[in-house]
Design a protein around this motif. Structure first.
Motif, PDB file in Angstrom:
ATOM      1  N   UNK A 195       0.834  -1.188   0.000  1.00  0.00           N
ATOM      2  CA  UNK A 195       0.000   0.000   0.000  1.00  0.00           C
ATOM      3  C   UNK A 195       0.873   1.245   0.000  1.00  0.00           C
ATOM      4  N   UNK A 196       0.249   2.390  -0.250  1.00  0.00           N
ATOM      5  CA  UNK A 196       0.950   3.669  -0.248  1.00  0.00           C
ATOM      6  C   UNK A 196       0.164   4.685   0.562  1.00  0.00           C
ATOM      7  N   UNK A 197       0.865   5.640   1.142  1.00  0.00           N
ATOM      8  CA  UNK A 197       0.263   6.865   1.652  1.00  0.00           C
ATOM      9  C   UNK A 197       0.614   7.990   0.689  1.00  0.00           C
ATOM     10  N   UNK A 198      -0.374   8.771   0.305  1.00  0.00           N
ATOM     11  CA  UNK A 198      -0.169   9.941  -0.534  1.00  0.00           C
ATOM     12  C   UNK A 198      -0.497  11.171   0.301  1.00  0.00           C
ATOM     13  N   UNK A 199       0.455  12.075   0.407  1.00  0.00           N
ATOM     14  CA  UNK A 199       0.320  13.278   1.224  1.00  0.00           C
ATOM     15  C   UNK A 199       0.272  14.488   0.302  1.00  0.00           C
ATOM     16  N   UNK A 200      -0.902  15.108   0.183  1.00  0.00           N
ATOM     17  CA  UNK A 200      -1.085  16.289  -0.656  1.00  0.00           C
ATOM     18  C   UNK A 200      -1.254  17.533   0.213  1.00  0.00           C
ATOM     19  N   UNK A 201      -0.810  18.672  -0.306  1.00  0.00           N
ATOM     20  CA  UNK A 201      -1.043  19.953   0.353  1.00  0.00           C
ATOM     21  C   UNK A 201      -1.781  20.883  -0.596  1.00  0.00           C
ATOM     22  N   UNK A 202      -2.783  21.560  -0.038  1.00  0.00           N
ATOM     23  CA  UNK A 202      -3.554  22.543  -0.819  1.00  0.00           C
ATOM     24  C   UNK A 202      -2.652  23.735  -1.118  1.00  0.00           C
TER      25      UNK A 202
END
Length: 204
Positions: A195-202
């Motif tokens: 699995x992966x974690x995806x970390x996005x910032x606005x």
């Protein structure tokens, strides 16, 4: 004696500690954290217990049985920093919440039509401030290919066999959708069980 409405998800018990090991480094010190598709409620309990009281969690789910489970978990644990579960459909054009400092979603976008992923990202963009966190967890394809034979079998035999509109999503397509909605490029964290974690910032 009333019936205990709490549900138990084996996957949540397996992945909550690995997720927390990453998530804790990206959450704000205080504010409001919205979880979309909270399911049984076990994730939000686990994370709220480990967070400061100034960080308040708002669970949500479109399924009334899931919301009953979430609220039952909250009652059993007596956590002061968790709000009652909201009825929230990620695909809806407006959500019953106007602001959050972080939006979390675990193992949802592959067990739903693509419109749910688009709605999730668009909804998060509407309610997050500049710098706000969108945190996704689950299996993803990379450059159109599965990252492990087990993910390919899961995609074929469990997801698409149950609903052709479901499926493990391409990371690059998800990132492009997020970019179009106003997010930056994701920080990608490799997790157990492919699995992966995806970390996005606005973005501002």
């Amino acid at each position: 004696m009333s019936e205990d409405a709490r549900q138990y998800a084996p996957a949540a018990a397996r992945n909550r500690d690995p997720i927390w090991s990453v998530l804790q480094h990206h959450l704000p010190a205080q504010g409001l954290v919205l979880e979309v598709a909270s399911g049984s409620g076990e994730h939000v309990v686990h994370f709220a217990e480990r967070s400061a009281p100034e960080l308040v969690f708002q669970p949500s789910d479109p399924d009334p049985r899931a919301r009953a489970s979430i609220d039952a978990w909250m009652s059993a644990c007596g956590l002061p920093n968790v709000r009652p579960a909201l009825a929230l459909d990620a695909t809806a054009p407006s959500w019953p919440i106007s602001h959050a400092d972080a939006v979390l979603c675990f193992n949802m976008i592959h067990i739903a039509p693509w419109e749910a992923a688009v709605g999730l990202i668009g909804g998060a963009a509407r309610i997050l401030p500049a710098g706000g966190l969108l945190f996704l967890y689950g299996p993803f394809k990379r450059e159109g290919r599965h990252t492990a034979p087990s993910n390919e079998a899961f995609d074929r035999d469990f997801l698409k066999a149950r609903n052709p509109a479901w499926g493990v999503r391409d990371l690059e397509v998800v990132a492009a959708c997020a970019r179009d909605a106003g997010f930056g490029e994701p920080l990608i964290e490799q997790m157990p069980a492919n699995n992966l974690c995806l970390v996005f910032r606005r973005q501002p």
